[in-house]
Design a protein around this motif. Sequence first.
Motif, PDB file in Angstrom:
ATOM      1  N   TYR A 203      29.224  39.478  20.478  1.00 12.68           N
ATOM      2  CA  TYR A 203      29.376  39.416  21.929  1.00 12.68           C
ATOM      3  C   TYR A 203      28.063  39.736  22.638  1.00 12.68           C
ATOM      4  CZ  TYR A 203      31.679  39.607  26.455  1.00 12.68           C
ATOM      5  OH  TYR A 203      32.051  39.357  27.753  1.00 12.68           O
ATOM      6  N   LEU A 204      27.336  40.726  22.122  1.00 15.88           N
ATOM      7  CA  LEU A 204      26.046  41.085  22.719  1.00 15.88           C
ATOM      8  C   LEU A 204      25.004  39.985  22.541  1.00 15.88           C
ATOM      9  CD1 LEU A 204      25.814  44.849  21.700  1.00 15.88           C
ATOM     10  CD2 LEU A 204      25.999  43.950  24.028  1.00 15.88           C
ATOM     11  N   ASN A 205      25.230  39.108  21.543  1.00 18.89           N
ATOM     12  CA  ASN A 205      24.302  38.008  21.283  1.00 18.89           C
ATOM     13  C   ASN A 205      24.736  36.700  21.942  1.00 18.89           C
ATOM     14  OD1 ASN A 205      21.944  38.715  19.329  1.00 18.89           O
ATOM     15  ND2 ASN A 205      23.715  39.843  18.526  1.00 18.89           N
ATOM     16  N   GLY A 206      25.696  36.779  22.855  1.00 16.31           N
ATOM     17  CA  GLY A 206      26.024  35.616  23.681  1.00 16.31           C
ATOM     18  C   GLY A 206      27.253  34.824  23.291  1.00 16.31           C
ATOM     19  N   TYR A 207      27.963  35.211  22.216  1.00 14.97           N
ATOM     20  CA  TYR A 207      29.188  34.492  21.841  1.00 14.97           C
ATOM     21  C   TYR A 207      30.324  34.891  22.779  1.00 14.97           C
ATOM     22  CZ  TYR A 207      26.988  33.026  17.456  1.00 14.97           C
ATOM     23  OH  TYR A 207      26.176  32.449  16.522  1.00 14.97           O
ATOM     24  N   GLY A 208      31.146  33.896  23.162  1.00 15.99           N
ATOM     25  CA  GLY A 208      32.289  34.166  24.029  1.00 15.99           C
ATOM     26  C   GLY A 208      33.483  34.676  23.243  1.00 15.99           C
ATOM     27  N   LEU A 209      34.523  35.136  23.966  1.00 21.53           N
ATOM     28  CA  LEU A 209      35.724  35.683  23.322  1.00 21.53           C
ATOM     29  C   LEU A 209      36.412  34.649  22.432  1.00 21.53           C
ATOM     30  CD1 LEU A 209      37.287  37.671  26.319  1.00 21.53           C
ATOM     31  CD2 LEU A 209      35.648  38.470  24.610  1.00 21.53           C
ATOM     32  N   ALA A 210      36.568  33.416  22.946  1.00 21.49           N
ATOM     33  CA  ALA A 210      37.229  32.356  22.171  1.00 21.49           C
ATOM     34  C   ALA A 210      36.424  32.004  20.926  1.00 21.49           C
ATOM     35  CB  ALA A 210      37.436  31.119  23.038  1.00 21.49           C
ATOM     36  N   VAL A 235      40.440  39.825  21.127  1.00 20.64           N
ATOM     37  CA  VAL A 235      39.029  40.247  21.059  1.00 20.64           C
ATOM     38  C   VAL A 235      38.648  41.007  22.324  1.00 20.64           C
ATOM     39  CG1 VAL A 235      36.633  39.444  20.893  1.00 20.64           C
ATOM     40  CG2 VAL A 235      38.422  38.335  19.525  1.00 20.64           C
ATOM     41  N   GLY A 236      39.107  40.521  23.485  1.00 21.57           N
ATOM     42  CA  GLY A 236      38.797  41.179  24.751  1.00 21.57           C
ATOM     43  C   GLY A 236      39.323  42.602  24.806  1.00 21.57           C
ATOM     44  N   VAL A 237      40.544  42.814  24.321  1.00 19.82           N
ATOM     45  CA  VAL A 237      41.137  44.163  24.293  1.00 19.82           C
ATOM     46  C   VAL A 237      40.305  45.082  23.396  1.00 19.82           C
ATOM     47  CG1 VAL A 237      43.136  45.505  23.520  1.00 19.82           C
ATOM     48  CG2 VAL A 237      43.477  43.410  24.854  1.00 19.82           C
ATOM     49  N   MET A 238      39.879  44.560  22.242  1.00 25.02           N
ATOM     50  CA  MET A 238      39.058  45.368  21.325  1.00 25.02           C
ATOM     51  C   MET A 238      37.735  45.780  21.976  1.00 25.02           C
ATOM     52  SD  MET A 238      39.610  43.558  17.619  1.00 25.02           S
ATOM     53  CE  MET A 238      38.492  44.699  16.807  1.00 25.02           C
ATOM     54  N   LEU A 239      37.094  44.852  22.664  1.00 23.31           N
ATOM     55  CA  LEU A 239      35.797  45.145  23.274  1.00 23.31           C
ATOM     56  C   LEU A 239      35.893  46.185  24.386  1.00 23.31           C
ATOM     57  CD1 LEU A 239      34.322  41.519  23.460  1.00 23.31           C
ATOM     58  CD2 LEU A 239      33.583  43.356  21.924  1.00 23.31           C
ATOM     59  N   ARG A 240      37.077  46.344  24.960  1.00 22.19           N
ATOM     60  CA  ARG A 240      37.259  47.318  26.048  1.00 22.19           C
ATOM     61  C   ARG A 240      37.796  48.659  25.558  1.00 22.19           C
ATOM     62  NH1 ARG A 240      38.863  42.328  28.167  1.00 22.19           N
ATOM     63  NH2 ARG A 240      37.747  41.719  30.057  1.00 22.19           N
ATOM     64  N   GLN A 292      30.572  46.456  28.310  1.00 19.34           N
ATOM     65  CA  GLN A 292      31.409  46.607  29.510  1.00 19.34           C
ATOM     66  C   GLN A 292      30.765  45.943  30.717  1.00 19.34           C
ATOM     67  OE1 GLN A 292      34.404  47.710  28.563  1.00 19.34           O
ATOM     68  NE2 GLN A 292      33.237  47.915  26.647  1.00 19.34           N
ATOM     69  N   ASN A 293      29.432  46.021  30.801  1.00 21.54           N
ATOM     70  CA  ASN A 293      28.715  45.386  31.916  1.00 21.54           C
ATOM     71  C   ASN A 293      28.840  43.862  31.864  1.00 21.54           C
ATOM     72  OD1 ASN A 293      27.842  47.833  32.977  1.00 21.54           O
ATOM     73  ND2 ASN A 293      25.962  47.852  31.756  1.00 21.54           N
ATOM     74  N   ILE A 294      28.714  43.307  30.649  1.00 19.76           N
ATOM     75  CA  ILE A 294      28.845  41.844  30.491  1.00 19.76           C
ATOM     76  C   ILE A 294      30.263  41.397  30.843  1.00 19.76           C
ATOM     77  CG2 ILE A 294      28.713  39.915  28.861  1.00 19.76           C
ATOM     78  CD1 ILE A 294      26.638  41.593  27.273  1.00 19.76           C
ATOM     79  N   LEU A 295      31.260  42.150  30.356  1.00 23.41           N
ATOM     80  CA  LEU A 295      32.657  41.815  30.655  1.00 23.41           C
ATOM     81  C   LEU A 295      32.922  41.860  32.156  1.00 23.41           C
ATOM     82  CD1 LEU A 295      34.428  43.843  27.801  1.00 23.41           C
ATOM     83  CD2 LEU A 295      34.506  41.361  28.070  1.00 23.41           C
ATOM     84  N   ALA A 296      32.340  42.852  32.834  1.00 31.15           N
ATOM     85  CA  ALA A 296      32.532  42.982  34.281  1.00 31.15           C
ATOM     86  C   ALA A 296      31.934  41.794  35.022  1.00 31.15           C
ATOM     87  CB  ALA A 296      31.915  44.288  34.768  1.00 31.15           C
ATOM     88  N   GLU A 297      30.752  41.332  34.577  1.00 28.94           N
ATOM     89  CA  GLU A 297      30.107  40.173  35.205  1.00 28.94           C
ATOM     90  C   GLU A 297      30.940  38.919  35.013  1.00 28.94           C
ATOM     91  OE1 GLU A 297      27.422  39.913  37.161  1.00 28.94           O
ATOM     92  OE2 GLU A 297      27.425  42.105  37.159  1.00 28.94           O
ATOM     93  N   HIS A 298      31.484  38.742  33.809  1.00 27.18           N
ATOM     94  CA  HIS A 298      32.322  37.560  33.536  1.00 27.18           C
ATOM     95  C   HIS A 298      33.596  37.583  34.382  1.00 27.18           C
ATOM     96  CE1 HIS A 298      30.481  36.494  29.340  1.00 27.18           C
ATOM     97  NE2 HIS A 298      29.650  36.333  30.338  1.00 27.18           N
TER      98      HIS A 298
END
Length: 513
Positions: A203-210, A235-240, A292-298
């Motif tokens: 995720y930090l390297n630019g891959y999306g959740l899907a 995946v989104g739940v795990m990242l949060r 968390q910052n990337i998720l917030a921007e998305h």
Amino acid sequence: MPTVTVIQPTISEEQNTKIRCAAYCRVSSDSEDQLNSFMAQMRYYSQVFDNSETEELIDIYADEGITGTREDKRDEFQRLMKDCRKGKIDRIYTKSISRFARNTRDCLKNVRELKSLGITIYFEKENIDTANMTDEMMITIMGGLAQEESTSISQNLRWGIKKRMENGTIKMCTPVFGYELVDGNLILKSDEAEIVRQIFDWYLNGYGLAAIAQMLNALKIERFGRTSHWTASTVGVMLRNEKYIGDQLFQKKYTTDTLPFRQVVNKGERDQYYYSDRHKPIISRDDFDKVQNILAEHKKSFKGLKQDHIFAKKIYCGECGSTFKFKCRKNKNYWVCRLHDAESDKCSNKQILEANAISAFIMLCNKLWYNYKQILLPCQAALQDLKLKKFSGKTQVMDIHKEIAKLREQAHVLARLKTKGFLDEAKYLEQTTELTAKINKLQTELKKLTRSDDEDEMLEQIEMLIDFFEKRENIMIDFDESAFENIVEKIVVIDQHELEFHLIGGLKFKEKI
């Protein structure tokens, strides 16, 4: 003086039919003692009417091993009320008010409805008969006591949980991926922890959740020791999840104070308890904060999308059965199969343009408007003929209920024999397997018999459709959201060129796009 002619009765009082009775019983858990209680109630009501000259037992309605605090969770109770509305029952017998309802509002609502239908209820424990109007005050009192008892138990349990959260002694009930649960504490699992680190790194390297979900599925990564289908939301739940940095937040959800009890997301209505450094972390706090910052921007970029679209949870894939989700690209709205979007090799059904689905619905409505007399009226007539045929399986339904109760009792006896050492494991498994097969067969037969009652509901829905098209004065030109919501149950996407509309009343129509 007018001439008076006396018309003699054709049916004598002796020929009057018996009072049609129903019994409702419920147990509040699936423990062995409660199961025994369930079967005892079934036996009791089956036998009590055998020699009655004035009453006959129509059916036994029994909810087993479920909560009584919520009326919508009791399928058999709902079936009882449905049969009462259809005029199949004159009187109901039940053990007590607490068996019938666990809150005053539902109790009084149902009692009043049944009285308006001319149906009386006898509560055996309280010796209350709703045939006497003065008993309504007693029902209010007893129903209130039953509600207070249920609420008090719930409050005591929640008080204990809250105290443990406050003093730091609360234990986890279920582990998250990457950990295992040992005595209520999260212990790191090295193999799964490596996968968690990989997910955060992707995720930090630019891959999306899907995309991450698709890669995990391609690698056949298991969750909790079994094959699992990874999705973007998982995946989104795990990242949060703060547990991956060694912290734990308790009371993300809370249970409401009043019946019916419901779990809702805690948006600040209740205290929350955040424990720092409670267990060994998998992810560094720095990386977690970046995610968390990337998720917030998305989240901000997708804020404009319609989350309550009328097509949401209405469109299904005809190939894999998944729901379709909304996508917007180049100012055009699309709907795409969730499985195809995550793993295109597992489902070949491609996206459809929202405008095409709307056009197909308008076209279908206009065809039915022109031809509803040739299509819907014959359906209505056929269902009315079916309704006129008396349901001949009443005694058969009763016999099946009795047989199921008998088989369950046998299974209970076998379990006791095995526990006491009178029956070896192999023989126990052989006999219980045979009993389970018989019970399943009887329950299938029961569903077939009771399903015939659904023709009333189908007929009502067909009549609603006819009424809808009769009242329309002109063809539909623009998309009518209200019409879609009222007459369409779901849309099944056969492929990119054909949709199947499932309308109320069980009708299905295909339309090209």
